[in-house]
Design an enzyme around this catalytic site. Structure first.
Site, PDB file in Angstrom:
ATOM      1  N   LYS A  51       0.825  -1.216   0.000  1.00 34.05           N
ATOM      2  CA  LYS A  51       0.000   0.000   0.000  1.00 34.05           C
ATOM      3  C   LYS A  51       0.863   1.272   0.000  1.00 34.05           C
ATOM      4  O   LYS A  51       2.063   1.223   0.219  1.00 34.05           O
ATOM      5  CB  LYS A  51      -0.944  -0.021   1.213  1.00 34.05           C
ATOM      6  CG  LYS A  51      -1.983  -1.154   1.120  1.00 34.05           C
ATOM      7  CD  LYS A  51      -2.898  -0.989  -0.069  1.00 34.05           C
ATOM      8  CE  LYS A  51      -4.064  -1.947  -0.068  1.00 34.05           C
ATOM      9  NZ  LYS A  51      -3.779  -3.268  -0.658  1.00 34.05           N
TER      10      LYS A  51
HETATM   11  C1  LIG Z   1      -9.792  -2.675  -1.677  1.00 37.62           C
HETATM   12  C2  LIG Z   1      -9.209  -3.388  -0.493  1.00 37.62           C
HETATM   13  N1  LIG Z   1      -9.946  -3.517   0.612  1.00 37.62           N
HETATM   14  C3  LIG Z   1      -9.468  -4.139   1.697  1.00 37.62           C
HETATM   15  C4  LIG Z   1      -8.211  -4.696   1.723  1.00 37.62           C
HETATM   16  C5  LIG Z   1      -7.726  -5.396   2.939  1.00 37.62           C
HETATM   17  O1  LIG Z   1      -6.647  -4.743   3.512  1.00 37.62           O
HETATM   18  P1  LIG Z   1      -5.745  -5.475   4.611  1.00 37.62           P
HETATM   19  O2  LIG Z   1      -4.819  -6.395   3.909  1.00 37.62           O
HETATM   20  O3  LIG Z   1      -5.021  -4.342   5.297  1.00 37.62           O
HETATM   21  O4  LIG Z   1      -6.669  -6.178   5.513  1.00 37.62           O
HETATM   22  C6  LIG Z   1      -7.410  -4.580   0.602  1.00 37.62           C
HETATM   23  C7  LIG Z   1      -6.066  -5.169   0.650  1.00 37.62           C
HETATM   24  O5  LIG Z   1      -5.339  -5.390  -0.188  1.00 37.62           O
HETATM   25  C8  LIG Z   1      -7.909  -3.914  -0.540  1.00 37.62           C
HETATM   26  O6  LIG Z   1      -7.151  -3.783  -1.635  1.00 37.62           O
END
Ligand SMILES: Cc1ncc(COP(=O)(O)O)c(C=O)c1O
Length: 412
Positions: free
Chosen positions: A180
């Protein structure tokens, strides 16, 4: 190999992690509190709670929004499974509304068409860092009395007509996963509008312990705590926040670098037989989290999956964001969703390829990506597709022998 989404970690982060290790306090503590304050300030938001992931952020937000069994939450089929899973974990029912084919964001008219007496919330995703049509979504949520939870995993720098993504809704959820725009390895943040929502999120993120339980071992002396809800173990640690504090200080410089790379790709790919990402909308700010092109086999002369293989064979790690949600067996079984009912998300999911866009990329690496795309597409137009597929298979075997990552492993 150019690793897709490789984070740009610098000396400041490393030194802060070392200082944190030496301080004796590596769990949730003062660095988490500092990261929360600084993130809230960057986003012009009143309250922020750090958690262990964006998935945790959304799970707690859906709970804190009061959703549960029998409640429907409308979201997008063009997202990572975490968005839908968070709704399911909270006991509510996800309902999908198809995306706009240009912006790839949830289509407000589709949202409105899916509203029933059970609908209680909308959970849009600012896909790739492009803001959703918040004017329309706020209007719908106000007219129907719905909560709004923004999945802002891609949207740290995103703005929509002067206002920052993640501050429109009741809750804004962010990811600090390895790929990210700001990373803590794993991590997340929830922005809330009210102190009550903040307190509930913080409490649920730490087992449901009463207020400020993390201080129980601090130099203020031992404090008793009480378990007031059956919560979760979703807290961020100071070790992770040590990374986040310095990543956040470089967020704008990294954004400018990704914008440069984005422009270079736009210019280089303009005359190739692929579809480029839609230009950012006037009056908004795109976070440039993902640069996604569409490979339509009829036009490009190569299938999307063969293109992915050929790029990997050229030493360029690429990603797919995302095969649409209704393509996955678990949702077909649980909810009866079928890809053909979400034609825009399905088409995008079957054609999309994400190019490397990390601020860490050097100019020569950006050139390497461009040359690889040109070579793959021109080999195909000269009818050498079979050759490039053989090369791809060969390279896969070779890298398996060398135990090299295939690039796709890191692409959430
Ligand atoms: C659009 C979206 N929502 C939620 C997530 C979930 O994030 P995390 O890995 O921090 O739980 C991601 C992760 O890649 C994502 O791209």
């Amino acid at each position: 190999m150019i690793v897709f989404g490789a984070p740009k970690i610098e000396r400041d982060e490393i030194d802060e992690v070392v200082r944190c290790l030496e301080s004796g306090w590596i769990g949730t503590g003062p660095r988490v509190a500092q990261f929360e304050r600084e993130f809230a300030s960057y986003k012009d938001a009143p309250y922020a709670a750090a958690v262990s992931s964006c998935t945790a952020a959304m799970h707690l937000s859906v709970l804190a929004a009061g959703m549960g069994e029998g409640d429907e939450v409308i979201t997008t089929p063009m997202t990572f499974c975490a968005t839908v899973n968070a709704i399911v974990h909270a006991g509510a029912t996800p309902v999908l509304a198809d995306v706009d084919q240009q912006t790839m964001n949830i289509d407000a008219a589709e949202v409105e068409a899916r509203i029933t007496s059970k609908t209680k919330a909308i959970l849009p995703v600012h896909f790739a860092g492009r803001p959703c049509n918040m004017k329309a979504l706020i209007d719908i949520s106000q007219r129907h009395g719905l909560k709004l939870i923004e999945d802002s995993a891609h949207a740290i720098e995103t703005e929509y007509h002067g206002r920052k993504a993640g501050t429109f809704g009741d809750f804004g959820c962010f990811s600090f996963y390895a790929t990210k725009n700001v990373t803590t390895g794993e991590g997340g943040m929830v922005l809330t509008k009210s102190e009550e929502d903040l307190a509930r999120i913080k409490m649920l993120a730490l087992h449901g312990l009463s207020k400020d339980a993390w201080k129980r071992f601090s130099d203020e002396g031992y404090r008793h705590y009480f378990v007031v809800e059956t919560g979760f173990k979703y807290n961020l640690t100071d070790l992770q926040a040590a990374l986040g504090i310095h990543q956040l200080r470089r967020v704008e410089a990294n954004w400018r670098r990704r914008e440069e790379i984005w422009q270079r790709y736009n210019e280089a790919f303009a005359n190739l037989p692929l579809t480029l990402p839609a230009a950012p909308e006037l009056g908004t700010r795109h976070a440039y989290h993902l640069y996604t092109v569409l490979i339509d086999e009829a036009r490009a002369g190569i299938s999307r999956d063969a293109f992915l293989d050929a790029m990997t064979a050229s030493g360029v790690g690429v990603g797919v964001h995302y095969l649409s949600i209704p393509e996955h067996p678990v949702y077909q079984q649980k909810f009866g969703w079928r890809p053909e009912d979400y034609p825009n998300a399905t088409r995008i999911g079957r054609q999309t390829v994400s190019m490397p866009l990390s601020a860490k990329l050097r100019d020569e690496e950006v050139s390497q990506v461009i040359e690889a795309v040109e070579a793959v597409l021109s080999a195909e137009s000269k009818g050498q597709g079979a050759k490039s597929k053989t090369a791809s298979a060969k390279s896969k075997e070779q890298s398996a022998e060398r135990h090299e990552p295939q690039g796709l492993a890191l692409t959430l």
